[in-house]
Write a protein that holds these residues in place. Structure first.
Motif, PDB file in Angstrom:
ATOM      1  N   LEU A  35      51.515  35.565  61.743  1.00 10.71           N
ATOM      2  CA  LEU A  35      51.403  34.307  61.761  1.00 10.71           C
ATOM      3  C   LEU A  35      49.980  33.941  61.360  1.00 10.71           C
ATOM      4  N   ASP A  36      49.898  32.385  61.265  1.00  7.78           N
ATOM      5  CA  ASP A  36      48.576  32.121  61.561  1.00  7.78           C
ATOM      6  C   ASP A  36      47.677  31.827  62.665  1.00  7.78           C
ATOM      7  N   TRP A  37      48.760  31.635  63.610  1.00  7.79           N
ATOM      8  CA  TRP A  37      48.344  31.186  64.891  1.00  7.79           C
ATOM      9  C   TRP A  37      49.229  31.729  66.163  1.00  7.79           C
ATOM     10  N   LYS A  38      49.523  30.966  66.964  1.00  9.54           N
ATOM     11  CA  LYS A  38      50.377  31.617  68.472  1.00  9.54           C
ATOM     12  C   LYS A  38      51.695  31.408  68.152  1.00  9.54           C
ATOM     13  N   PHE A  39      52.372  31.873  69.158  1.00  6.27           N
ATOM     14  CA  PHE A  39      53.724  31.769  69.207  1.00  6.27           C
ATOM     15  C   PHE A  39      54.282  30.196  69.672  1.00  6.27           C
ATOM     16  N   GLY A  69      44.172  32.369  62.866  1.00  2.64           N
ATOM     17  CA  GLY A  69      44.003  30.948  62.120  1.00  2.64           C
ATOM     18  C   GLY A  69      44.548  30.996  60.798  1.00  2.64           C
ATOM     19  N   SER A  70      44.521  29.833  59.925  1.00  7.36           N
ATOM     20  CA  SER A  70      45.389  29.596  58.770  1.00  7.36           C
ATOM     21  C   SER A  70      44.354  30.140  57.441  1.00  7.36           C
ATOM     22  N   VAL A  71      43.132  30.471  57.766  1.00  8.93           N
ATOM     23  CA  VAL A  71      42.274  30.819  56.848  1.00  8.93           C
ATOM     24  C   VAL A  71      42.011  32.277  56.918  1.00  8.93           C
ATOM     25  N   ALA A  72      41.588  32.891  57.981  1.00  8.07           N
ATOM     26  CA  ALA A  72      41.266  34.239  58.213  1.00  8.07           C
ATOM     27  C   ALA A  72      42.144  35.356  57.916  1.00  8.07           C
ATOM     28  N   GLY A  73      43.360  34.969  58.250  1.00  4.56           N
ATOM     29  CA  GLY A  73      44.328  35.925  58.080  1.00  4.56           C
ATOM     30  C   GLY A  73      44.853  36.460  56.819  1.00  4.56           C
ATOM     31  N   ILE A  74      44.296  35.613  55.481  1.00  6.62           N
ATOM     32  CA  ILE A  74      44.596  36.249  54.538  1.00  6.62           C
ATOM     33  C   ILE A  74      44.022  37.651  54.025  1.00  6.62           C
ATOM     34  N   ALA A  75      42.677  37.835  54.652  1.00  5.63           N
ATOM     35  CA  ALA A  75      42.262  39.181  54.352  1.00  5.63           C
ATOM     36  C   ALA A  75      43.305  40.285  54.972  1.00  5.63           C
ATOM     37  N   PHE A  86      51.420  34.301  56.972  1.00  6.99           N
ATOM     38  CA  PHE A  86      51.663  32.998  56.878  1.00  6.99           C
ATOM     39  C   PHE A  86      50.443  32.220  56.925  1.00  6.99           C
ATOM     40  N   PHE A  87      49.836  31.817  55.552  1.00  9.98           N
ATOM     41  CA  PHE A  87      48.515  31.097  55.811  1.00  9.98           C
ATOM     42  C   PHE A  87      48.241  29.862  54.628  1.00  9.98           C
ATOM     43  N   ASP A  88      47.136  29.267  54.849  1.00  9.29           N
ATOM     44  CA  ASP A  88      47.045  28.274  53.991  1.00  9.29           C
ATOM     45  C   ASP A  88      46.771  28.773  52.573  1.00  9.29           C
ATOM     46  N   ILE A  89      47.535  27.970  51.724  1.00  6.71           N
ATOM     47  CA  ILE A  89      47.235  28.271  50.292  1.00  6.71           C
ATOM     48  C   ILE A  89      46.003  27.639  49.595  1.00  6.71           C
ATOM     49  N   ASN A  90      45.579  26.650  50.177  1.00  9.36           N
ATOM     50  CA  ASN A  90      44.314  26.233  49.759  1.00  9.36           C
ATOM     51  C   ASN A  90      43.147  27.132  49.953  1.00  9.36           C
ATOM     52  N   SER A  91      43.115  27.781  51.193  1.00 12.82           N
ATOM     53  CA  SER A  91      42.278  29.026  51.486  1.00 12.82           C
ATOM     54  C   SER A  91      42.684  30.150  50.392  1.00 12.82           C
ATOM     55  N   LEU A  92      43.814  30.398  50.071  1.00  9.18           N
ATOM     56  CA  LEU A  92      44.179  31.552  49.230  1.00  9.18           C
ATOM     57  C   LEU A  92      43.460  31.304  47.874  1.00  9.18           C
ATOM     58  N   VAL A  93      43.416  29.894  47.397  1.00 12.06           N
ATOM     59  CA  VAL A  93      42.891  29.519  46.117  1.00 12.06           C
ATOM     60  C   VAL A  93      41.452  29.941  46.174  1.00 12.06           C
ATOM     61  N   ALA A 141      34.135  25.609  62.172  1.00 12.59           N
ATOM     62  CA  ALA A 141      33.633  26.076  60.738  1.00 12.59           C
ATOM     63  C   ALA A 141      34.983  26.704  60.028  1.00 12.59           C
ATOM     64  N   ALA A 142      35.637  27.390  60.722  1.00 14.31           N
ATOM     65  CA  ALA A 142      36.834  28.161  60.384  1.00 14.31           C
ATOM     66  C   ALA A 142      38.100  27.321  60.187  1.00 14.31           C
ATOM     67  N   ASP A 143      38.188  26.082  60.328  1.00 17.76           N
ATOM     68  CA  ASP A 143      39.354  25.422  60.559  1.00 17.76           C
ATOM     69  C   ASP A 143      39.686  24.958  59.046  1.00 17.76           C
ATOM     70  N   GLY A 144      41.086  25.222  58.762  1.00 14.85           N
ATOM     71  CA  GLY A 144      41.565  24.732  57.581  1.00 14.85           C
ATOM     72  C   GLY A 144      41.496  23.298  57.239  1.00 14.85           C
ATOM     73  N   ALA A 145      41.681  22.452  58.328  1.00  9.06           N
ATOM     74  CA  ALA A 145      41.511  21.052  58.033  1.00  9.06           C
ATOM     75  C   ALA A 145      40.069  20.773  57.449  1.00  9.06           C
ATOM     76  N   PHE A 146      39.157  21.185  58.368  1.00 11.47           N
ATOM     77  CA  PHE A 146      37.634  20.991  57.913  1.00 11.47           C
ATOM     78  C   PHE A 146      37.495  21.376  56.640  1.00 11.47           C
ATOM     79  N   ALA A 147      38.025  22.248  56.224  1.00  8.68           N
ATOM     80  CA  ALA A 147      37.390  22.953  54.838  1.00  8.68           C
ATOM     81  C   ALA A 147      37.890  21.788  53.533  1.00  8.68           C
ATOM     82  N   GLN A 148      38.653  20.878  53.963  1.00 10.80           N
ATOM     83  CA  GLN A 148      39.100  19.758  53.050  1.00 10.80           C
ATOM     84  C   GLN A 148      38.199  18.466  53.169  1.00 10.80           C
ATOM     85  N   TRP A 149      37.212  18.574  54.132  1.00  7.09           N
ATOM     86  CA  TRP A 149      36.376  17.392  54.539  1.00  7.09           C
ATOM     87  C   TRP A 149      35.734  16.786  53.229  1.00  7.09           C
TER      88      TRP A 149
END
Length: 340
Positions: A35-39, A69-75, A86-93, A141-149
């Motif tokens: 998952l990206d985060w907690k249960f 988190g929705s970003v770091a887990g892609i690795a 289960f992670f953020d597709i924008n970060s996958l891009v 800094a690692a927030d998926g929402a802030f990445a869209q700022w």
């Protein structure tokens, strides 16, 4: 040969043959899913699929772990630590642009509308994006929402030189807003809202602005697969997706029952809060008009292409990925099986 000796010989031969034949036929494939985060409430579909035997029916023994988190887990998926996540597709891009040799792909869209949001309190006077000028924005800094700022800034004509950005950790994000140490914060809507309620704020004291309501066409979190695992185990991936969609469908139909599957695995959580969080995510992120019309799991490739262009406002591409580089529908079941 005597009758008793013949029977003994037959029994001995069966003892050698039957176990070797039967054992592999009933062995489930172990699948680790991150998952990206907690249960929490929005993770209910995966646990519903476990508890109702949907994964088991596909020959899968699925274990679900929390994530960073929705970003770091892609690795983790790229490295094969988890074949599916289960992670953020924008970060996958961005990840695909930075790691062209690691062909992680999204295979099932879950958040058709992303929960990226800016939260504030009524006492700050922030009612629309432009009101952030002259204010302090707390953003991990690692927030998926802030990445869209930067894209959010452009779409809403915000003078970002007038917004002070303070890099804060996830654990102190809502406490700092509640205490007035920052004027607004970025994050997932259904995380910030309920965390703020736990800080003794009332619903009417909290304002949440979904970025998707203010110009962003981005998608949100999706299920992703390691390319080597997908190539070697296409039927496993198809089965996982098929069972997960059943879990999502059941969760949408009966969230009150679905939340029980989360609570079995997170006994310290508050069931009332997690049910409300789940319902909020179903309303705002899972079940959109497009999903109602087209079914679960897929994407509009034209919209995905446009979203990649929008990411380019925030991020400088080396070699911009195409929509088909980051999403494939090859593992999705027929549209009729994905309807709500």
């Amino acid at each position: 040969m005597s009758k008793s000796l013949a029977i003994s010989a037959l029994a001995a031969s069966l003892a050698l043959v039957v176990p070797a034949f039967v054992a592999p036929a009933f062995a489930d494939t172990d699948v680790k899913f991150a998952l990206d985060w907690k249960f929490e409430g929005p993770s209910a579909p995966y646990f519903v699929a476990i508890d109702k035997g949907y994964y088991k029916a596909e020959g899968l023994n699925v274990t679900v772990d929390t994530g960073p988190g929705s970003v770091a887990g892609i690795a983790r998926v790229a490295a094969g630590t988890y074949p599916l996540g289960f992670f953020d597709i924008n970060s996958l891009v961005k990840f695909r642009d930075q790691n062209p040799d690691k062909a992680v792909k999204a295979i099932m869209m879950v958040y058709d509308k992303p929960p990226f949001a800016i939260a504030t309190t009524t006492k700050t006077g922030i009612a629309k994006p432009k009101d952030l000028e002259g204010k302090v924005l707390g953003a991990p800094a690692a927030d998926g929402a802030f990445a869209q700022w930067k894209a959010f800034v452009k779409e809403n004509a915000i003078d970002d030189s007038k917004v002070k950005i303070e890099n804060i950790g996830f654990p102190v994000r809502e406490p700092m807003l509640a205490d007035g140490k920052v004027d607004a914060i970025t994050g997932f809507s259904f995380s910030m809202y309920f965390n703020l309620l736990q800080r003794n704020l009332k619903p009417e004291d909290i304002k949440t602005m979904l970025m998707a309501d203010y110009g962003l066409v981005l998608y949100g979190n999706a299920i992703m697969v390691n390319p080597d695992f997908a190539k070697a185990n296409p039927k496993v991936v198809e089965g996982f997706v098929r069972a997960t969609i059943k879990g999502v469908q059941d969760t949408i139909k009966d969230p009150e029952s679905a939340i029980k599957s989360v609570m079995k695995r997170n006994e310290t959580a508050d069931e009332k809060t997690e049910l409300a969080r789940l319902k909020m995510s179903l309303r705002d992120n899972f079940v959109t008009p497009w999903v109602k019309e087209n079914g679960l799991g897929g994407v509009d490739m034209a919209r995905l292409s446009k979203s990649i262009d929008q990411i380019g406002i925030t991020y400088e591409f080396k070699a911009k990925p195409k929509a088909e580089d980051v999403f494939t529908s090859e593992f999705l079941p027929p549209a009729a099986d994905r309807k709500l």
